[in-house]
Design a protein around this motif. Structure first.
Motif, PDB file in Angstrom:
ATOM      1  N   THR B 282       0.834  -1.330   0.095  1.00 22.03           N
ATOM      2  CA  THR B 282       0.015   0.154   0.106  1.00 22.03           C
ATOM      3  C   THR B 282       0.566   1.615   0.095  1.00 22.03           C
ATOM      4  O   THR B 282       1.540   1.369   1.021  1.00 22.03           O
ATOM      5  CB  THR B 282      -0.759   0.415   0.799  1.00 22.03           C
ATOM      6  N   LEU B 283       0.278   2.475  -1.113  1.00 20.27           N
ATOM      7  CA  LEU B 283       1.133   3.546  -1.314  1.00 20.27           C
ATOM      8  C   LEU B 283       1.400   4.146   0.141  1.00 20.27           C
ATOM      9  O   LEU B 283       0.246   4.055   0.481  1.00 20.27           O
ATOM     10  CB  LEU B 283       1.234   4.076  -2.025  1.00 20.27           C
ATOM     11  N   LEU B 284       2.458   4.681   0.877  1.00 23.67           N
ATOM     12  CA  LEU B 284       2.069   5.789   2.028  1.00 23.67           C
ATOM     13  C   LEU B 284       1.187   7.076   1.772  1.00 23.67           C
ATOM     14  O   LEU B 284       0.399   7.632   2.300  1.00 23.67           O
ATOM     15  CB  LEU B 284       3.542   6.001   2.073  1.00 23.67           C
ATOM     16  N   THR B 285       1.181   7.118   0.353  1.00 22.88           N
ATOM     17  CA  THR B 285       1.283   8.889  -0.752  1.00 22.88           C
ATOM     18  C   THR B 285      -0.899   8.042  -0.529  1.00 22.88           C
ATOM     19  O   THR B 285      -1.165   9.170  -1.621  1.00 22.88           O
ATOM     20  CB  THR B 285       1.812   9.263  -1.684  1.00 22.88           C
ATOM     21  N   GLY B 286      -1.078   7.122  -0.700  1.00 22.74           N
ATOM     22  CA  GLY B 286      -2.220   6.275  -1.063  1.00 22.74           C
ATOM     23  C   GLY B 286      -2.538   6.313  -2.586  1.00 22.74           C
ATOM     24  O   GLY B 286      -1.673   6.359  -2.913  1.00 22.74           O
ATOM     25  N   GLY B 287      -3.523   5.277  -2.643  1.00 19.51           N
ATOM     26  CA  GLY B 287      -4.401   5.495  -3.779  1.00 19.51           C
ATOM     27  C   GLY B 287      -4.249   3.901  -4.611  1.00 19.51           C
ATOM     28  O   GLY B 287      -4.558   3.683  -5.918  1.00 19.51           O
ATOM     29  N   ALA B 288      -3.255   3.437  -3.797  1.00 16.52           N
ATOM     30  CA  ALA B 288      -2.936   2.373  -4.779  1.00 16.52           C
ATOM     31  C   ALA B 288      -2.959   1.074  -2.996  1.00 16.52           C
ATOM     32  O   ALA B 288      -1.660   1.536  -2.430  1.00 16.52           O
ATOM     33  CB  ALA B 288      -1.775   1.646  -5.604  1.00 16.52           C
TER      34      ALA B 288
END
Lengths: 521, 343, 355
Positions: B282-288
């Motif tokens: 999971t990307l820490l920046t979100g979205g994936a």
């Protein structure tokens, strides 16, 4: 073209922000099955008007009728309910999701076990098909598509929402010719399906290629609504910049005041360019000379200035300064080479709102010295004293936060910031925009004096006559490339420049599609 | 300028392959986590033995059920680009409060419900701070972390034991599913089953509901999601509520297994859960990211502890360095992947 | 700054307008609460060795490490960053110095060498943060979270998991010694804080940091070197945390690998916010951070004095920080100002900025 009733009718729209009247009794009519272009320079109120229609801003006065019914648009959701969809310049999709998901977000087909992905993708595929995008695989990631195709996907999305009015806010600004043509095919197909389309673009050729009707705004006021074929380019430009064609004729240049020395140029760039910003260009700057950049908004004038200053990194080209090769890849490097750049975006890229006038004035000088070598207070005061009085900054209180000053005085402080670095080259991007007449005249006069003192000034303004009046030499830009370079003096006037811009490309063999020429890279 | 640049030429040959690969860059970190997990099992089996057998793997699940539940909750929050640092402290407060109430004569199941609801309340508080007052998520949840830890300490600073005959202990009772030779059995606990149900439910919500898709859309671009007319504000509230509620549930599962609760329970678990989520792709920046990836991430961390114990040569103190190092490597990997995707 | 030449009344008005004034008020209130419980609370007496003894002196002593990490945090926050690793840097510093002193002779030289070693190690940890934030471009909170996580483990590895004890009179003096009857540790912390204050205000560092924190884009165009500045502040924050670690361990000459510096990052954040520095970056106030740190030390002592477990103090701090964040939030401010403005979609700027 139908002469049916307008689907959207905005009348007497006024919107004020603290201190500014952004729109003053503006009207706009959109007809089904018609492409309507909104034209105007920066600050004309185009985006404010669009935001009023999309429910982002609330109107102070006036009325919005949709299908004849007066409507109050309290938010973007209201507008979407009323069948108004918007596609913005920056693609507002989620690049982490697939094409199909983006098209269907919020409208997914649901079954007993939650979202039925097969049906959802099929629905997405059908929508794409309708716009001639049947070749796209809805399961493919959006990020793999070129920007242009993403714009088309964004348009498909508004189809899912059953829109009756489609607003395209500068959708073409970073597309190439083929992509624009693809977009136009989609727009025409939508128009033929009876959708009312509001199109905003700065590319004149595109405007003439696609639109049926034009509305021109200037300084927040309504200039007029015209059938596109009834208004030629020169007339349109003069409407936008607010001078009659005849008046422009009389505004000849005052004649070159300065004789350029034949010495080697101070700054010489060969083929500098950056993909999507400005195509490869040559430009020389000499001491004691004001070079003007003329061109409409979006012509690449700001982009060129940013490349010269290193605010954006050039992809191509070479720069020589004083006969030696110069690598200018950051603002700090440009400052070290005595180049200064005053951004057009005074609020976000110029002033630092919460710092005082003094701190804003000395910031660039101090940044160049590095933090470990502070400018002694006495020298700071001397700089502040010098520029506050020379430029007539009011109020002359150096400890006041700059955000409390008027726009014109903020601009003077910024000019002072760059002059304090004692630059050889000073780039001024729209130094007089949005400031009162008095401050404007003072700044213009000061700039003229700078070149007399041996500075090299690059002057950018959306007011062509201002460029003509200020400059010794004028580089004319259009659609991200240089189309002419004119020596100031006899024969050069705002009108002649307008003609150069209007006529460019007309005689071009590729003009039958009337889209800007693509230079393949 | 848009954040996306275009690739105009049609891909051919090697470039086509590269492009196909780049299509699946999202899954690369998750694939890496799976590879690491398998690698660790193989290495563990070769070096120490007795790893690939039923009871070791069963214990891995039993001992990490709470971490799996936490990681699932954090996956929601991190997918929107937020963070929840309060989960460990919420567990401390929820479990101490729950056990004390049971010992004070409350109906144990009512207390269990309250334990979950305490988590919900903390999540809701974080959500309100983040969504309505624009407090940065890590500050809001850091405050909740200290609040939870402090409240737990006000209640008690000594271990609170669950009564031996408490029915809640049944949630931690081992159920023999398959009777292997000697002690080599397949064993499950209701806690593991709860974790499994949570994972399946989370998977359903994220991939099969509009709310789940909105979570991904917010992580991709909050502004775009708002302009597309998606319910951004409500969804952001929900992810914090989900994370908080699952922390409460994790407290139940953990307390039932351990049979006691203390105010220092769960120190540093937020970091384990974040690490599990990030390791899982999971990307820490979100979205994936994927829920199942987070499960693998949690198991990687659990297995790492097993291996460190088995090895005996690695000081157990080094665990946090290794966790930190793995987290850093995966965050850097994510950046590299993102950079590639922007090209 | 603005208090000159306006007369005492104006100066007082200026003080009231500063946010840290309310910190001072809060300290006074807490002391009043304690006074209510024990009328002799504020008494300061001269102890047997000629040093001042009393609750207030204890508070000052406890405030010393918090002052240091708060000053460092203050600078980082000014750039819109955060440093969650300060507590872990403290414990690493404690571990390094104790391990070094354990085998070193009890001389002033080895005491100084230990402090030198701490400076090097903590600067290195700060530099790692600086590199992750400025070169790699990670969000500050995640970069420093990694160091926070790994730092405590590193300390445990350094001491082999033990709570190492050592003896060194000079080192011990930094925490337990007295100068003019006052605790040396407080004076040293104050000295370092003043030195930092002079460094940022006498050089142009403060201006550059503020410019960077207020408007990174405009600062870049004005030629401000973001990368070097970020490196500088994270290293400064690391070094200050290192000194805080020295103070925290020197008082008992033992490093407690699981408790030294534990959860002190929130104390530092809290002190910074109390001192009037916004977490959104920009204008910062070192004096405010120092007062905030003293307030926190007072709060810690008060909670214990009132008979609540010291491990419960985080709850009180959490309440304070939530209240302060609410006061700083746009929504609450707007409710106060009631200013009419466009209903523009407000993108979550803060989160973006943290990236």
């Amino acid at each position: 073209m139908s002469e049916s009733l307008p689907i959207v009718e905005m009348a007497g729209i006024s919107i004020s922000f603290p201190g500014v009247k952004a729109l003053d009794e503006v009207g706009l009519r959109l007809f089904p099955g018609e492409v309507h272009t909104l034209m105007g320079e920066n600050g004309a109120g185009k985006s404010t008007l669009i935001k009023a229609l999309t429910g982002v801003y609330r109107i102070d006065e006036g009325e919005i009728r949709i299908s004849g019914e007066p409507r109050l648009l309290g938010g973007t959701a209201d507008a979407q309910h009323a069948g108004i969809s918007t596609v913005y310049q920056e693609v507002n999709l989620c690049s982490n999701l697939t094409i199909g998901e983006n098209v269907m977000l919020g409208h997914e087909v649901r079954g007993a076990a939650g979202i039925n992905w097969r049906a959802t993708h099929r629905a997405a595929g059908e929508t794409l098909e309708k716009l001639g995008l049947g070749h796209l695989n809805p399961k493919q990631a959006l990020a793999t598509l070129p920007l242009a195709v993403q714009q088309l996907v964004a348009i498909s999305r508004s189809m899912v929402a059953q829109c009756k009015v489609l607003i395209l806010d500068e959708p073409t600004s970073s597309l190439d010719a083929n992509e624009v043509e693809q977009l136009f095919t989609v727009i025409r197909s939508l128009r033929d399906q009876g959708v009312a389309i509001l199109f905003v673009s700065h590319f004149l050729d595109q405007v003439y290629a696609i639109s049926d009707r034009l509305t021109v705004l200037r300084n927040g006021r309504f200039e007029g609504e015209y059938r596109t074929h009834e208004l030629d380019r020169a007339q349109l430009i003069s409407k936008m910049i607010g001078k009659d064609v005849d008046a422009l004729k009389s505004l000849d240049a005052k004649g070159a005041r300065r004789v350029r020395s034949d010495a080697a140029p101070l700054y010489s760039a060969k083929g500098i360019g950056r993909k999507g910003a400005i195509e490869e260009i040559d430009i020389d700057l000499h001491r004691g000379e004001v070079v003007g950049l003329a061109g409409l908004l979006g012509s690449g004038r700001t982009e060129l200035a940013r490349l010269i200053y290193g605010a954006d990194r050039p992809d191509t080209g070479e720069v020589t300064m004083n006969d030696e090769k110069a690598e200018i890849t950051s603002p700090a490097k440009a400052l070290a080479r005595r180049i200064a750049f005053s951004s057009e975006n005074r609020r976000d890229e110029g002033i630092i709102r919460d710092l005082s006038v003094r701190e804003n004035l000395i910031l660039a000088v101090q940044a160049r010295r590095g933090w470990a070598r502070p400018l002694p207070r006495r020298e700071q005061d001397a700089i502040v004293e010098k520029y506050v009085s020379a430029l007539g900054v009011r109020p002359a209180d150096p400890e006041r936060p700059i955000r409390l000053l008027s726009g014109g005085n903020q601009q003077k402080v910024l000019l002072g910031r760059w002059l304090a670095t004692e630059p050889d080259i000073l780039i001024l991007d729209e130094p007089t925009r949005g400031i009162d007449i008095g401050a404007k005249a003072e700044i213009q006069e000061y700039v003229a004096g700078l070149a007399d003192d041996g500075l090299s000034v690059l002057f950018i303004s959306s007011e062509i006559e201002e460029v003509v009046r200020q400059s010794d030499r004028i580089v004319v830009l259009k659609d991200h490339r240089k189309i002419a370079e004119l020596e100031g003096g006899q024969g050069v006037s705002a009108e002649s420049i307008v003609n150069v811009i209007a006529e460019d490309g007309l005689g071009d063999p590729s003009a039958d599609t009337a889209v800007r020429e693509e230079v393949t890279t | 300028m848009s954040t996306l640049t275009t690739t105009r030429t049609e891909p051919t040959g090697a470039r086509a392959l590269a492009k196909r690969l780049s299509l699946h860059l999202d899954t690369l970190p998750t694939a890496a986590a799976v590879a690491i997990f398998i690698g660790m099992i193989v290495y563990g089996e070769a070096a120490y033995g007795r790893i690939v057998q039923f009871n070791t793997l069963s214990n891995l699940l039993i001992n990490n059920a709470h971490l799996i539940i936490l990681a699932v909750g954090l996956t929601f929050v991190i997918l929107t680009g937020g963070i929840d640092l309060s989960v460990g402290a919420v567990i401390a407060f929820s479990s101490v409060a729950g056990v004390m109430l049971m010992n004070a004569g409350w109906n144990p199941w009512l207390a269990v419900l309250l334990m979950v609801l305490i988590g919900t309340a903390f999540g809701a508080a974080s959500g309100v701070l983040v969504q309505h007052f624009h407090v940065q998520p890590f500050i809001a949840t850091l405050a909740m972390m200290f609040l939870g830890r402090g409240l737990a300490s006000i209640l008690s600073t000594v271990p609170e034991r669950l009564a031996d005959d408490s029915p809640v202990r049944s949630l931690g009772a081992q159920i023999k599913v398959y009777d292997g030779p000697k002690v080599n059995d397949v064993v499950l606990t209701p806690g593991v089953i709860i974790a499994a149900v949570v994972v399946v439910a989370a998977f359903f919500v994220l991939h099969r509901t509009r709310m789940g898709r909105t979570v991904y859309a917010i992580g991709g671009s909050e502004q775009s999601a708002a302009l597309m007319g998606l319910p951004v504000a409500a969804t952001k509230m929900w992810v914090y509520i989900i994370s908080g509620t699952l922390s409460g549930l994790a407290a139940v599962v953990y307390t039932a297994r351990l049979g006691s609760a203390q105010n220092i329970t769960g120190i540093g678990w937020e970091l384990d859960a974040i690490a599990a989520t990030v390791i899982g792709g999971t990307l820490l920046t979100g979205g994936a990211g994927f829920v199942l990836g987070s499960v693998v991430g949690a198991l990687v961390l659990g297995l790492m502890n097993v291996l460190i114990t088995r090895d005996g040569g690695i000081p157990p103190e080094a665990t946090t360095i290794i966790t930190g190092g793995i987290l850093l490597v995966f965050v850097l990997l994510q950046r590299a992947v993102l950079a590639r995707r922007r090209e | 700054m603005s208090a000159n030449a306006h007369g005492p009344f104006e100066a007082l008005k200026g003080l009231v307008r500063r946010q840290y004034f309310w910190g001072i008020v809060a300290i006074a209130l807490l002391l009043l609460v304690n006074l209510a419980k024990d009328p002799g609370y504020l008494a300061v007496s001269v102890g047997s060795s000629g040093n001042l003894v009393g609750n207030v002196i204890d508070i000052l002593r406890a405030a010393a490490p918090i002052i240091l990490i708060s000053v460092g945090m203050c600078l980082v926050v000014a750039t819109r960053g955060i440093d969650l690793s300060v507590g872990s840097v403290m414990v690493v510093a404690g571990a390094v110095s104790m391990e070094f002193l354990k085998g070193a002779p009890d001389t002033v030289g080895s005491g100084l060498a230990a402090i030198g070693l701490v400076v090097v190690v903590s600067a290195a940890l700060g530099a790692v943060n600086g590199m992750l934030v400025s070169v790699v471009g990670l969000q500050p909170f995640i970069s420093t979270l990694v160091i926070m996580l790994a730092g405590r483990g590193l300390a445990k590895v350094i001491t082999g998991g033990q709570n190492t004890t050592a003896t060194n009179e000079m080192f011990r003096w930094t925490a337990n010694g007295h100068v003019l009857g006052l605790p040396a540790v407080f004076l040293l912390a104050l000295l370092l804080a003043v030195a930092m204050g002079l460094l940022v205000r006498r050089s142009a560092l403060g201006l550059m940091l503020e410019a960077l924190g207020m408007d990174a884009k405009a600062a870049r165009l004005a030629g401000v070197n973001r990368r070097a500045l970020l490196f500088t502040v994270y290293i400064l924050s690391g070094v200050l945390a290192g000194f805080a670690g020295v103070f925290a361990t020197a008082s008992v000459m033992t490093v407690d690998v699981s408790r030294t510096g534990y959860q002190l990052e929130l104390d530092a954040i809290l002190a910074v916010v109390i001192g009037g520095t916004s977490l959104a970056g920009g204008k910062f106030n070192i004096t405010g951070a120092v007062i905030g740190a003293i307030l926190i030390a007072t709060l810690d002592k008060t909670v214990v004095f009132l008979g609540v477990s010291s491990s419960a103090t985080p709850a009180f701090k959490a309440v304070v920080i939530v209240a302060l964040c609410l006061l700083q939030s746009e929504r609450v401010r707007r409710a106060f100002r009631k200013r009419r403005s466009a209903v523009a979609v407000r993108p979550a700027e803060r989160e973006k900025v943290a990236a």
